[in-house]
Design a protein around this motif. Structure first.
Motif, PDB file in Angstrom:
ATOM      1  N   GLU A 190       8.493   3.801   2.594  1.00 25.05           N
ATOM      2  CA  GLU A 190       7.085   3.799   2.991  1.00 25.05           C
ATOM      3  C   GLU A 190       6.626   5.116   3.627  1.00 25.05           C
ATOM      4  O   GLU A 190       5.433   5.411   3.629  1.00 25.05           O
ATOM      5  CB  GLU A 190       6.809   2.655   3.980  1.00 25.05           C
ATOM      6  N   THR A 244       2.515   6.383   4.162  1.00 26.00           N
ATOM      7  CA  THR A 244       1.601   5.249   4.321  1.00 26.00           C
ATOM      8  C   THR A 244       0.988   5.310   5.712  1.00 26.00           C
ATOM      9  O   THR A 244       1.710   5.261   6.714  1.00 26.00           O
ATOM     10  CB  THR A 244       2.360   3.915   4.160  1.00 26.00           C
ATOM     11  N   ASP A 291      -5.371   2.917   5.834  1.00 23.75           N
ATOM     12  CA  ASP A 291      -5.450   2.154   4.589  1.00 23.75           C
ATOM     13  C   ASP A 291      -4.438   1.015   4.528  1.00 23.75           C
ATOM     14  O   ASP A 291      -4.696  -0.009   3.923  1.00 23.75           O
ATOM     15  CB  ASP A 291      -5.236   3.086   3.387  1.00 23.75           C
ATOM     16  N   ARG A 292      -3.267   1.214   5.129  1.00 22.64           N
ATOM     17  CA  ARG A 292      -2.181   0.225   5.085  1.00 22.64           C
ATOM     18  C   ARG A 292      -1.894  -0.220   3.651  1.00 22.64           C
ATOM     19  O   ARG A 292      -1.715  -1.403   3.366  1.00 22.64           O
ATOM     20  CB  ARG A 292      -2.498  -0.996   5.960  1.00 22.64           C
ATOM     21  N   ASP A 293      -1.887   0.725   2.741  1.00 22.14           N
ATOM     22  CA  ASP A 293      -1.623   0.433   1.341  1.00 22.14           C
ATOM     23  C   ASP A 293      -0.114   0.495   1.113  1.00 22.14           C
ATOM     24  O   ASP A 293       0.416   1.450   0.570  1.00 22.14           O
ATOM     25  CB  ASP A 293      -2.359   1.453   0.459  1.00 22.14           C
ATOM     26  N   LEU A 301       3.709   0.008  -0.131  1.00 20.46           N
ATOM     27  CA  LEU A 301       4.340   0.109  -1.437  1.00 20.46           C
ATOM     28  C   LEU A 301       5.410  -0.956  -1.636  1.00 20.46           C
ATOM     29  O   LEU A 301       5.696  -1.341  -2.760  1.00 20.46           O
ATOM     30  CB  LEU A 301       4.984   1.498  -1.593  1.00 20.46           C
TER      31      LEU A 301
END
Length: 257
Positions: free
Chosen positions: A166, A221, A226-228, A230
């Motif tokens: 991450e 990240t 955004d806390r997108d 993976l």
């Protein structure tokens, strides 16, 4: 047993494996400078020697018996290029302790690098090197996984699960509107419901430790933006996780930062 302690001000931790002390790092991304040059037009001199010396300093500091790399030892995804192959071979040849490499999504040809480093045609010698599958491994009460896929049952059954992939970081803003991005740790209990359907797991209520990237040239990240994520089991698997800066500053629940 099963204790994992971050080293203050460093993107690395010491793991107590029960009879062994391991230095654990994630996302080394050897040869990244070559990729930045060809893919982004960014000219950065190779920092391979600095990274190698950094690893040796940390091994001495940790008084480690083993080095564990939590995936993405390499940078290029399609196969090892010349720069990263040479960097990894030189690093391995410079070590005198066992090495465990957990295979990450960037490590498609990592076995060939290890085999070449073992070749009698190559000057020097390398220590015992084990390359695990993408599902990770368990040493003592500590599990190790890269994080691009699901941990295997052995790793998930440990007391602590260490993960990379991450590159967690936080964006901090001051009172005058200036901002900076810093690497961070994520820690917290895994949520069992996120692993429903993963049959055969001996659940030990494990703690998850998400490592910052060792290589400071990679992105990451933004856990407070955004806390997108993976990883397939994040964020659901870490609902109560907390974030910490490399210097140990506790930022609190990552989803409240």
């Amino acid at each position: 047993m099963g204790r994992v302690d971050p080293i203050p001000d460093e993107p690395a931790a010491i793991a107590d494996l029960g009879g062994e002390r391991a230095l654990v790092i994630a996302d080394y991304h050897a040869g990244i400078e070559q990729a930045l040059r060809y893919e982004n037009g960014v000219e950065i001199a190779s920092q391979a020697e600095r990274r190698r010396e950094h690893v040796h300093r940390l091994l001495d500091l940790a008084e480690a018996d083993r080095l564990v790399v939590l995936g993405d030892f390499m940078h290029s995804i399609g196969g090892p290029g010349g720069a990263e192959r040479g960097e990894i071979e030189v690093l391995l040849e410079s070590l005198s302790l066992p090495v465990t490499i957990v295979k990450g999504n960037h490590d498609g040809g990592i076995e060939s690098i290890v085999d070449d480093a073992r070749s009698p045609r190559t000057p020097g010698s390398i220590p015992e090197v084990t390359v695990t599958g993408g599902g990770g491994c368990r040493l003592g009460d500590v599990g190790f996984v890269h994080g691009h896929g699901w941990p295997d049952h052995e790793a998930l059954g440990a007391r602590v699960l260490c993960m990379g992939h991450e590159h967690p970081c936080v964006r901090l803003t001051d009172e005058v509107g200036g901002s900076r991005v810093e690497r961070a740790w994520l820690r917290g209990r895994l949520v069992r419901e996120a692993f429903e359907g993963r049959t055969g797991v001996a659940w030990n209520d494990p703690e998850l430790v998400v490592f910052p990237a060792f290589n400071d040239l990679v992105g990451g990240t933004w856990i407070n933006a955004d806390r997108d994520f993976l990883c397939p089991f994040l964020p659901a698997g870490l609902a109560g996780g907390e974030a910490y800066l490399l210097d140990g500053t506790r930022l609190g629940p990552y989803d409240d930062i």
